[in-house]
Design a protein around this motif. Structure first.
Motif, PDB file in Angstrom:
ATOM      1  N   GLU A  87      56.538  23.253  28.468  1.00 56.45           N
ATOM      2  CA  GLU A  87      57.472  22.708  27.493  1.00 56.45           C
ATOM      3  C   GLU A  87      57.087  23.147  26.080  1.00 56.45           C
ATOM      4  O   GLU A  87      57.946  23.471  25.256  1.00 56.45           O
ATOM      5  N   ARG A 120      58.260  26.612  25.538  1.00 57.89           N
ATOM      6  CA  ARG A 120      59.707  26.659  25.285  1.00 57.89           C
ATOM      7  C   ARG A 120      60.007  26.328  23.826  1.00 57.89           C
ATOM      8  O   ARG A 120      60.792  27.018  23.166  1.00 57.89           O
ATOM      9  N   LYS A 174      61.585  28.828  20.818  1.00 59.29           N
ATOM     10  CA  LYS A 174      62.800  28.432  20.105  1.00 59.29           C
ATOM     11  C   LYS A 174      62.560  28.298  18.605  1.00 59.29           C
ATOM     12  O   LYS A 174      63.415  28.668  17.790  1.00 59.29           O
TER      13      LYS A 174
END
Length: 222
Positions: free
Chosen positions: A50, A53, A57
């Motif tokens: 996570e 990710r 981003k």
């Protein structure tokens, strides 16, 4: 109740992901400062996949710009890049340079809400920093600009390269250092900014980028 009420409207996969985010939060959040302030290090709050990710981003979707500082009367452009976001177009001035906050984007809002759930604090703005490698750092300073809420909480999340983060008492010269890990959270509050300086020292041992999000509170005048 608020958090659990909200997750009823999420899909099963979203609920699972959010619960996993909380699963690795340390139960004990000791104050790492010996006196005159409160700094809680939560450790890794966001699981590795996570955190990756979010890292990707943030690199792609934040409006990164090189920072400007005034030294000896000259405006100097830093290698480090920054981005400034908030509930409103707040003005924030440091190093004789004023920034105007951009509106939240999706990834920042998601991380902000997660941070508020973990820390029990609320935030209306975020200063993001991008350090491209270990040669880029931050000198000793306090986050005590006039726009910031006095003794307000500042939550610092780290993504990417691990870096050492240091504190130094303004009078007694005591020093405390900690390694900020990928996906970790550190919270500064109380009289920390009044009595302590902090910095991100440069290092020759790190060659990859680090993204740092510092959620904070601008005094919101009506």
């Amino acid at each position: 109740m608020g958090f659990f009420y909200c997750i009823l409207e999420l899909s099963i996969s979203q609920i699972t992901r959010f619960m996993n985010l909380f699963s690795e939060i340390r139960d004990e959040k000791e104050n790492i400062l010996p006196f005159d302030g409160i700094v809680n290090y939560y450790g890794v709050c966001i699981p590795f996949d996570e955190a990756n990710r979010y890292y990707d981003k943030l690199l792609q979707h934040l409006a990164w710009k090189r920072d400007l500082v005034v030294m000896f009367g000259k405006r100097i452009e830093t290698k480090r890049k920054v981005a400034w976001y908030g509930d409103r177009p707040y003005k924030y001035t440091y190093s004789n340079n004023t920034k105007l906050a951009l509106p939240w984007n999706e990834v920042l809002m998601e991380i902000k809400e997660l941070t508020e759930q973990i820390t029990g604090e609320s935030y209306n703005s975020c200063l993001a920093n991008l350090y491209h490698d270990g040669s880029e750092g931050m000198a000793w300073h306090s986050d005590n600009e006039k726009e910031l809420k006095v003794n307000g909480a500042i939550a610092s999340l780290s993504f990417g390269a691990e870096r050492r983060f240091s504190f130094k008492h303004k009078v007694k010269n005591n020093k405390v250092s900690i390694i900020l890990e990928h996906g970790s959270l550190l919270l500064m509050k109380g009289t920390t900014q009044k009595h302590w300086l902090h910095r991100l020292p440069p290092t020759k041992k790190q060659f990859t980028p680090r993204v740092n999000l510092t959620f904070r509170n601008i005094i919101d005048h009506p």
